[in-house]
Design an enzyme around this catalytic site. Sequence first.
Site, short mmCIF file in Angstrom:
data_model
loop_
_atom_site.label_atom_id
_atom_site.label_comp_id
_atom_site.label_asym_id
_atom_site.label_seq_id
_atom_site.Cartn_x
_atom_site.Cartn_y
_atom_site.Cartn_z
CG HIS A 270 -10.10 1.41 -10.85
ND1 HIS A 270 -10.20 1.69 -9.39
CD2 HIS A 270 -10.00 2.51 -11.44
CE1 HIS A 270 -10.36 2.94 -9.24
NE2 HIS A 270 -9.96 3.55 -10.41
CG HIS A 309 -5.87 -0.79 -2.37
ND1 HIS A 309 -5.26 0.29 -2.35
CD2 HIS A 309 -7.29 -0.51 -2.71
CE1 HIS A 309 -6.09 1.31 -2.56
NE2 HIS A 309 -7.38 0.87 -3.01
CG ASP A 365 -14.34 -3.05 -5.65
OD1 ASP A 365 -15.27 -2.26 -5.77
OD2 ASP A 365 -13.16 -2.69 -6.06
N1 CMC Z 1 -5.17 -12.19 -5.31
C1 CMC Z 1 -3.84 -12.98 -5.32
N2 CMC Z 1 -2.68 -12.46 -5.18
C2 CMC Z 1 -2.52 -11.07 -5.25
C3 CMC Z 1 -3.74 -10.17 -5.28
C4 CMC Z 1 -5.08 -10.86 -5.23
N3 CMC Z 1 -5.96 -10.14 -5.43
N4 CMC Z 1 -3.43 -9.01 -5.57
C5 CMC Z 1 -2.03 -8.97 -5.22
N5 CMC Z 1 -1.40 -10.19 -5.40
C6 CMC Z 1 -0.05 -10.64 -5.21
C7 CMC Z 1 0.75 -10.34 -6.55
O1 CMC Z 1 0.38 -11.60 -7.33
C8 CMC Z 1 1.95 -10.26 -6.03
O2 CMC Z 1 2.38 -11.32 -5.57
P1 CMC Z 1 4.06 -11.63 -5.90
O3 CMC Z 1 4.82 -10.78 -5.32
O4 CMC Z 1 4.44 -12.91 -5.30
O5 CMC Z 1 4.22 -11.51 -7.25
C9 CMC Z 1 1.68 -9.37 -4.94
O6 CMC Z 1 0.48 -9.74 -4.45
C10 CMC Z 1 1.63 -7.85 -5.00
O7 CMC Z 1 0.71 -7.68 -6.17
P2 CMC Z 1 0.87 -6.34 -7.03
O8 CMC Z 1 0.03 -6.81 -8.56
O9 CMC Z 1 2.42 -6.03 -7.12
O10 CMC Z 1 0.05 -5.12 -6.39
P3 CMC Z 1 -0.48 -3.90 -6.95
O11 CMC Z 1 -0.47 -3.01 -6.00
O12 CMC Z 1 0.02 -3.49 -8.34
O13 CMC Z 1 -2.16 -4.34 -7.40
C11 CMC Z 1 -4.38 -4.62 -7.20
C12 CMC Z 1 -3.06 -3.95 -6.53
C13 CMC Z 1 -5.71 -3.99 -6.38
C14 CMC Z 1 -4.58 -4.13 -8.82
C15 CMC Z 1 -4.27 -5.88 -6.99
O14 CMC Z 1 -4.25 -6.21 -5.46
C16 CMC Z 1 -5.49 -6.72 -7.48
O15 CMC Z 1 -5.43 -7.18 -8.60
N6 CMC Z 1 -6.60 -7.14 -6.89
C17 CMC Z 1 -7.97 -7.88 -7.31
C18 CMC Z 1 -8.73 -6.70 -8.26
C19 CMC Z 1 -9.22 -5.85 -7.04
O16 CMC Z 1 -9.88 -6.38 -5.92
N7 CMC Z 1 -9.34 -4.59 -7.21
C20 CMC Z 1 -10.11 -3.48 -6.58
C21 CMC Z 1 -9.11 -2.63 -5.93
S1 CMC Z 1 -9.85 -1.57 -4.47
C22 CMC Z 1 -10.89 -0.71 -5.35
C23 CMC Z 1 -10.48 0.07 -6.67
O17 CMC Z 1 -9.43 0.63 -6.81
O18 CMC Z 1 -11.29 0.32 -7.60
#
Ligand code: CMC
Length: 440
Positions: A270, A309, A365
């Site tokens: 986050h 996201h 971010d």
């Molecule tokens: N790098 C590589 N792969 C990713 C990433 C990433 N940053 N984010 C998602 N994926 C992949 C994930 O592995 C999954 O692949 P598969 O379908 O093969 O298993 C697919 O994309 C869907 O991911 P998810 O985990 O189901 O998506 P989510 O909606 O649960 O997670 C998230 C959203 C923001 C937590 C995630 O994208 C992430 O961990 N990003 C990196 C951390 C980040 O930048 N966070 C800031 C978010 S924006 C500001 C805020 O909210 O504070």
Amino acid sequence: MSANKDTLTITDNRTGQQYEVPIEYDTIRAMDLRQIKVNPEDFGLMTYDPAFMNTASCKSQITYIDGDKGILEYRGYPIEQLAEQSTYLEVAYLLLYGELPNEQQLQQWQYHITHHTFINENIKKVLDGFHYNAHPMGMFESMVAALSTFYPDAKEIFDVECRQKQIYRLIAKVPTIAAFASRHRIGMQYSYPDNDLSYEGNFLNMMFKTTELKYKPDPVLERALTVLFILHADHEQNCSTNAMRSIGSAHTDPFSAIAGAAAALYGPLHGGANEAVLRMLNEIGSVERVPEYVQRVKNGEFRLMGFGHRVYKNYDPRARIIKQVAYEVFEVTGKDPLLDIALELERIALEDEYFVKRRLYPNVDFYSGIIYRAMRFPVDMFPVLFAIPRTSGWIAQWVEMLNDPEQKIARPRQVYLGQRTRQYVPLAQRDGAAAQTAGR
Ligand code: CMC
């Protein structure tokens, strides 16, 4: 069969029975499923939705996001217009009260915020108890929680006047707490609020003032901070806002609830992501090493921080604005070499099938950390820089929740899959099977 009805007909194939439930705003009420039972004594059907992937927890009129189109609006105003023309305090007012303030309202609002920026001197003693290398976000959370003990009236959450006072206090004091935490971290004397300066200018004063009699913020950097604060002010039902609403639903005072929301924000998935992005860019170290790093992300070794996201499946509109601001800041501070690494990372990722298929784009971010670093903010202050403006969003969402007659204490259900009633085993007769699973 009737057509054009705002209802959903469900057939329970266990019993063959049909149910018709209303559809309102493209949702059905989970409670309408409770009537679906096999036997009269059954609990009734529930929905199972870990991580709230498809569950609306509230009705809201504050922030609108269209994740597919990359649209973000506060109370109907496009984020691009607010970032270009507004100020953070104006936006905070908009989020809280639903309309942009007129001149007199703005003056009053600014007056009240400016006159609540000081913190009780005893708070400094709490701060003194922290180790010299304490993470500022940990200090920030603790200080905000500590404020609830200084303002016991904050418990009167349904007294509108009293609640208003806490709103002034919170929005006014979070920059002071943040800056004091940062200065404690580097062992520097605190710089007190300067009421002549803007909200953002005063924050820069409390962060960076040294020997000068009067701190004069650089107007470009002050404006950059304004834009960053506006972009971070609210983002509907994200993890920390959900924490704020959930804690607040127990009628906890707003200082304690914001401490909890800030704790949620601290996580690297986050608001802690901006700090993680900076560490990642440093670890990559050079443009040449970007392809190798991206490959490791694709191998599943780690995530590309600042990418992806839950809601945006398009370029995060905030990231687009921040990228622009970065160039303006570099005009003053000089270019940060990490920018080239970030740009290359973005270029490769946006072309790569792995990211394209999953619709992963830079989020808020990704570029914010580079700007903060250029402005000389310590890296571990980045999540705190997120928490300062998000305070207005948290409060707006909290007030909306308190005024919503449909809201009650937040209390999800569970699907229990564990053991059922069994007999207590005396110590001497236990076989230690649990030891293998303990601590997992
Ligand atoms: N790098 C590589 N792969 C990713 C990433 C990433 N940053 N984010 C998602 N994926 C992949 C994930 O592995 C999954 O692949 P598969 O379908 O093969 O298993 C697919 O994309 C869907 O991911 P998810 O985990 O189901 O998506 P989510 O909606 O649960 O997670 C998230 C959203 C923001 C937590 C995630 O994208 C992430 O961990 N990003 C990196 C951390 C980040 O930048 N966070 C800031 C978010 S924006 C500001 C805020 O909210 O504070």
